[in-house]
Write a protein that holds these residues in place. Structure first.
Motif, PDB file in Angstrom:
ATOM      1  N   THR A 111       0.837  -1.194   0.000  1.00  0.00           N
ATOM      2  CA  THR A 111       0.000   0.000   0.000  1.00  0.00           C
ATOM      3  C   THR A 111       0.877   1.251   0.000  1.00  0.00           C
ATOM      4  O   THR A 111       1.956   1.262   0.592  1.00  0.00           O
ATOM      5  CB  THR A 111      -0.896   0.004   1.251  1.00  0.00           C
TER       6      THR A 111
ATOM      7  N   GLU B 243       1.830  -1.022  17.761  1.00  0.00           N
ATOM      8  CA  GLU B 243       0.856  -2.074  17.464  1.00  0.00           C
ATOM      9  C   GLU B 243       1.228  -2.753  16.149  1.00  0.00           C
ATOM     10  O   GLU B 243       1.500  -2.079  15.150  1.00  0.00           O
ATOM     11  CB  GLU B 243      -0.558  -1.490  17.339  1.00  0.00           C
TER      12      GLU B 243
ATOM     13  N   HIS C 223       0.885  -4.404  12.570  1.00  0.00           N
ATOM     14  CA  HIS C 223      -0.023  -4.305  11.423  1.00  0.00           C
ATOM     15  C   HIS C 223       0.471  -5.298  10.374  1.00  0.00           C
ATOM     16  O   HIS C 223       1.685  -5.345  10.090  1.00  0.00           O
ATOM     17  CB  HIS C 223      -0.018  -2.895  10.832  1.00  0.00           C
TER      18      HIS C 223
ATOM     19  N   ALA D  71      -0.516  -7.984   6.710  1.00  0.00           N
ATOM     20  CA  ALA D  71      -1.349  -8.564   5.662  1.00  0.00           C
ATOM     21  C   ALA D  71      -0.757  -9.923   5.320  1.00  0.00           C
ATOM     22  O   ALA D  71       0.457 -10.034   5.112  1.00  0.00           O
ATOM     23  CB  ALA D  71      -1.386  -7.670   4.427  1.00  0.00           C
TER      24      ALA D  71
ATOM     25  N   GLU E 243      -4.131  -3.501   2.131  1.00  0.00           N
ATOM     26  CA  GLU E 243      -3.871  -2.719   3.342  1.00  0.00           C
ATOM     27  C   GLU E 243      -3.345  -3.591   4.480  1.00  0.00           C
ATOM     28  O   GLU E 243      -3.817  -4.710   4.689  1.00  0.00           O
ATOM     29  CB  GLU E 243      -5.170  -2.037   3.781  1.00  0.00           C
ATOM     30  N   LEU E 244      -2.371  -3.061   5.211  1.00  0.00           N
ATOM     31  CA  LEU E 244      -1.894  -3.726   6.413  1.00  0.00           C
ATOM     32  C   LEU E 244      -2.858  -3.396   7.544  1.00  0.00           C
ATOM     33  O   LEU E 244      -3.085  -2.223   7.856  1.00  0.00           O
ATOM     34  CB  LEU E 244      -0.475  -3.271   6.763  1.00  0.00           C
ATOM     35  N   VAL E 245      -3.427  -4.423   8.154  1.00  0.00           N
ATOM     36  CA  VAL E 245      -4.491  -4.252   9.150  1.00  0.00           C
ATOM     37  C   VAL E 245      -3.912  -4.392  10.551  1.00  0.00           C
ATOM     38  O   VAL E 245      -3.105  -5.296  10.820  1.00  0.00           O
ATOM     39  CB  VAL E 245      -5.599  -5.294   8.929  1.00  0.00           C
ATOM     40  N   GLN E 246      -4.336  -3.507  11.447  1.00  0.00           N
ATOM     41  CA  GLN E 246      -3.886  -3.586  12.833  1.00  0.00           C
ATOM     42  C   GLN E 246      -4.347  -4.887  13.464  1.00  0.00           C
ATOM     43  O   GLN E 246      -5.475  -5.336  13.261  1.00  0.00           O
ATOM     44  CB  GLN E 246      -4.419  -2.403  13.644  1.00  0.00           C
ATOM     45  N   THR E 247      -3.446  -5.503  14.230  1.00  0.00           N
ATOM     46  CA  THR E 247      -3.766  -6.741  14.923  1.00  0.00           C
ATOM     47  C   THR E 247      -3.148  -6.679  16.309  1.00  0.00           C
ATOM     48  O   THR E 247      -2.650  -5.635  16.729  1.00  0.00           O
ATOM     49  CB  THR E 247      -3.255  -7.957  14.123  1.00  0.00           C
TER      50      THR E 247
ATOM     51  N   ASP F 161      -2.111 -16.361  13.927  1.00  0.00           N
ATOM     52  CA  ASP F 161      -2.308 -16.388  12.479  1.00  0.00           C
ATOM     53  C   ASP F 161      -1.098 -16.998  11.776  1.00  0.00           C
ATOM     54  O   ASP F 161      -1.239 -17.746  10.791  1.00  0.00           O
ATOM     55  CB  ASP F 161      -2.538 -14.969  11.947  1.00  0.00           C
TER      56      ASP F 161
END
Length: 296
Positions: free
Chosen positions: A203, A259, A261, A263, A279-283, A291
């Motif tokens: 992204t 935090e 992030h 993908a 998009e790199l998603v917050q986890t 995961d």
């Protein structure tokens, strides 16, 4: 001004990434005490047994070490820990190319006395018995030693002229080691068919200055990083190529405001492969680790 702000943000992300990996490394360390004069065996939380013989260690002045010393161990058996500790399985293949390794366990073994690092005496060895990931030891395993440069760890095959090596029996590996630091039970991934350079685009705003890209190889215990970066894309060139048709997962990762992030994207490698990462998603750290454990 905008360029300076962007550069400053990248520096922050890079520092947070480094802090993330360093923190996980610290958390993974196990410490044991043995008598250097008598030698001894340590047993890790996963059941790894490491035996040192009497009078095996010297200090920085090449003097024999006596009395109690600390043995420090980090052990990595799965892709989750490989990524979260940033310890890839990429080997230096004969001829100068890099090639992924199939790992039977990565280990960092260090010795200290009063906080000062110790070395093995020349010609001295020690033994390790470790459990095979998956429960069945692979007779193809060989011994590799690690080289760390910046964010990248690569592995060199052990010189077959020495007595060091690894042997598989049942569910365990028996290793005979002649140096400390990073040790790996591995063998090179077998390539069949045509190879290709692999690239990936993240992204907007994410580069190799503020994010990292890894490739997990489906069905085997192997994970590499993609550290080449040209014209806005991550690339395996000129470092290595991968077989067309290989099943993989791309993992893009960064840390923002402390935090994680990420993908995680499945793919089949095609000729001239370019993966566009969403998009790199917050986890959370716990969810991200889980995961990664779920990767095939």
């Amino acid at each position: 001004s905008t360029r300076k702000e962007s550069s400053a943000a990248s520096d922050v992300y890079k520092r947070q990434l480094q802090d993330y990996f360093s923190s996980n490394m610290e958390s993974a360390k196990q410490s044991f005490s043995i008598d250097a004069t008598a030698g001894g065996t340590i047993t890790s939380i996963s059941g790894t047994e490491i035996t040192f013989y009497a009078n095996s260690f010297i200090n920085g002045m090449a003097q024999d070490v006596t009395g109690n010393i600390t043995i420090e161990l980090v052990e990595i058996f799965n892709k989750s820990d490989m990524l979260r500790l940033n310890k890839q399985t990429m080997g230096n293949f004969p001829g100068g190319e890099l090639r992924p390794l199939l790992s039977g366990g990565e280990f960092k073994i260090s010795a200290f006395q009063n906080g000062t690092a110790l070395s093995l005496k020349s010609g001295v060895s020690y033994n390790m018995i470790s459990n095979a990931p998956g429960g069945v030891a692979d007779p193809n395993m060989q011994l590799f030693y690690g080289n760390e440069v910046g964010d990248t760890l690569t592995w060199d095959p052990q010189d077959t002229l020495n007595n060091a090596g690894v042997f598989a029996e049942g569910s365990q590996y028996y290793s005979f080691l002649d140096r400390l630091n990073w040790i790996n039970c591995d063998y090179f991934m077998d390539y069949n068919g045509p190879l290709t350079t692999v690239s990936a685009e993240l992204t907007t705003g994410f580069t190799n200055a503020n994010a990292m890209l890894f490739i997990s190889f489906d069905g085997v215990n192997s994970l590499t990083n993609v550290y080449g970066f040209e014209n806005g894309v991550f690339t395996t060139a000129p470092n290595y190529e991968l077989p067309v048709g290989m099943e993989v997962h791309f993992i893009a990762f960064t840390v923002i405001n402390d935090e994680p992030h990420a993908a995680i994207v499945p793919a089949t490698i095609s000729d001239g492969h370019l993966e566009v990462i969403p998009e790199l998603v917050q986890t959370t750290e716990g969810q991200f680790a889980a995961d990664l454990l779920d990767l095939p």
